[in-house]
Write an enzyme that holds these catalytic residues in place. Structure first.
Site, PDB file in Angstrom:
ATOM      1  N   ARG A  38      49.162  41.367  41.448  1.00 56.72           N
ATOM      2  CA  ARG A  38      49.353  42.791  41.138  1.00 56.72           C
ATOM      3  C   ARG A  38      49.924  43.539  42.326  1.00 56.72           C
ATOM      4  O   ARG A  38      50.471  44.609  42.189  1.00 56.72           O
ATOM      5  CB  ARG A  38      48.021  43.417  40.718  1.00 56.72           C
ATOM      6  CG  ARG A  38      47.584  43.019  39.324  1.00 56.72           C
ATOM      7  CD  ARG A  38      46.116  43.287  39.118  1.00 56.72           C
ATOM      8  NE  ARG A  38      45.323  42.474  40.031  1.00 56.72           N
ATOM      9  CZ  ARG A  38      44.013  42.301  39.945  1.00 56.72           C
ATOM     10  NH1 ARG A  38      43.336  42.902  38.991  1.00 56.72           N
ATOM     11  NH2 ARG A  38      43.371  41.540  40.796  1.00 56.72           N
ATOM     12  N   HIS A  95      45.750  39.354  32.430  1.00 53.19           N
ATOM     13  CA  HIS A  95      45.620  37.890  32.367  1.00 53.19           C
ATOM     14  C   HIS A  95      46.529  37.319  31.278  1.00 53.19           C
ATOM     15  O   HIS A  95      47.228  36.328  31.490  1.00 53.19           O
ATOM     16  CB  HIS A  95      44.183  37.483  32.003  1.00 53.19           C
ATOM     17  CG  HIS A  95      43.140  37.763  33.039  1.00 53.19           C
ATOM     18  ND1 HIS A  95      41.956  38.398  32.734  1.00 53.19           N
ATOM     19  CD2 HIS A  95      43.080  37.467  34.361  1.00 53.19           C
ATOM     20  CE1 HIS A  95      41.209  38.478  33.835  1.00 53.19           C
ATOM     21  NE2 HIS A  95      41.872  37.926  34.831  1.00 53.19           N
ATOM     22  N   LYS A 137      26.059  31.853  41.469  1.00 53.02           N
ATOM     23  CA  LYS A 137      26.454  33.248  41.685  1.00 53.02           C
ATOM     24  C   LYS A 137      25.814  34.115  40.611  1.00 53.02           C
ATOM     25  O   LYS A 137      25.473  33.620  39.536  1.00 53.02           O
ATOM     26  CB  LYS A 137      27.972  33.354  41.596  1.00 53.02           C
ATOM     27  CG  LYS A 137      28.675  32.921  42.867  1.00 53.02           C
ATOM     28  CD  LYS A 137      30.098  33.417  42.844  1.00 53.02           C
ATOM     29  CE  LYS A 137      30.792  33.144  44.163  1.00 53.02           C
ATOM     30  NZ  LYS A 137      32.231  33.360  44.056  1.00 53.02           N
ATOM     31  N   SER A 149      39.242  42.839  35.709  1.00 51.02           N
ATOM     32  CA  SER A 149      38.025  42.720  34.896  1.00 51.02           C
ATOM     33  C   SER A 149      36.926  43.623  35.446  1.00 51.02           C
ATOM     34  O   SER A 149      36.196  44.267  34.686  1.00 51.02           O
ATOM     35  CB  SER A 149      37.534  41.269  34.889  1.00 51.02           C
ATOM     36  OG  SER A 149      38.510  40.425  34.330  1.00 51.02           O
TER      37      SER A 149
END
Ligand code: PNS
Length: 179
Positions: free
Chosen positions: A111, A36, A60, A148
């Site tokens: 990526r 990031h 969520k 992450s």
């Protein structure tokens, strides 16, 4: 803390009308990784200002870090004087956050092909909604495997992810997740 729709937790001056070109680097950032930070630093070379937008959806499942903790972890990782601000938004569309901030573009790192397949429909939808463009930056190849979620999994089972996240993020992860 209770989050209302559209509430920006950090008060920000809009750059609208100033001629400054700002971009938004959106994400969950639970937590920020060196991947990031690479994208944020490169975006800061292309735009006058970067706003890192942490998007939080309270309906969520909650992450490892609260939105405020995520914000603090990012702020600590940024070099002093960097033209980067960090905003926290909840229960709203990214394009509405962009409009509120007067952002010119959304910047995302890719990526690989899987990221592209995930990001492309969102880029089209965001452009459909307000006309905002998404700029894709190729991710740093040495950080291609960094996400992450993988970082959290590895730390949870005692693996070493040093060099893939800032040291203070690693310490925070170990404090929260280590067996
Ligand atoms: O780090 P992530 O989880 O990949 O980030 C995804 C995020 C938060 C950028 C994306 O889910 C998003 O933009 N959410 C905000 C709600 C929204 O605008 N949804 C429509 C996207 S076309």
């Amino acid at each position: 803390m209770a989050y209302k729709r559209g509430m920006a937790i950090e008060t920000m001056d809009s750059s609208r009308g100033t001629g400054l070109r700002s971009c938004v680097c959106p994400g969950s950032y639970d937590p920020v990784t060196n991947g990031h930070l690479d994208v944020i630093e490169r975006a800061a070379r292309l735009f006058d200002e970067v706003v890192v937008v942490i998007l939080h959806n309270p309906s969520k499942p909650s992450g490892v870090f609260t939105p405020d903790e995520r914000r603090e972890l990012i702020l600590t990782a940024l070099p002093a004087g960097a033209p980067v601000r960090v905003g926290l938004f909840a229960n709203m569309l990214l394009v509405d956050a962009c409009r509120e901030l007067g952002a010119t573009a959304i910047v995302k790192g890719l990526r690989g092909g899987t990221d592209f397949a995930y990001e492309l429909p969102m880029a089209h939808m965001n452009r459909h909604l307000t006309g905002i463009e998404t700029v894709f930056l190729p991710g740093n190849p040495s950080l291609e495997h960094v996400s992450s979620s993988l970082i959290k999994e590895v730390v949870r089972f005692g693996g070493d992810v040093s060099g893939l996240v800032p040291d203070h993020v690693l310490a925070a992860l170990r404090g929260r997740l280590s067996p």
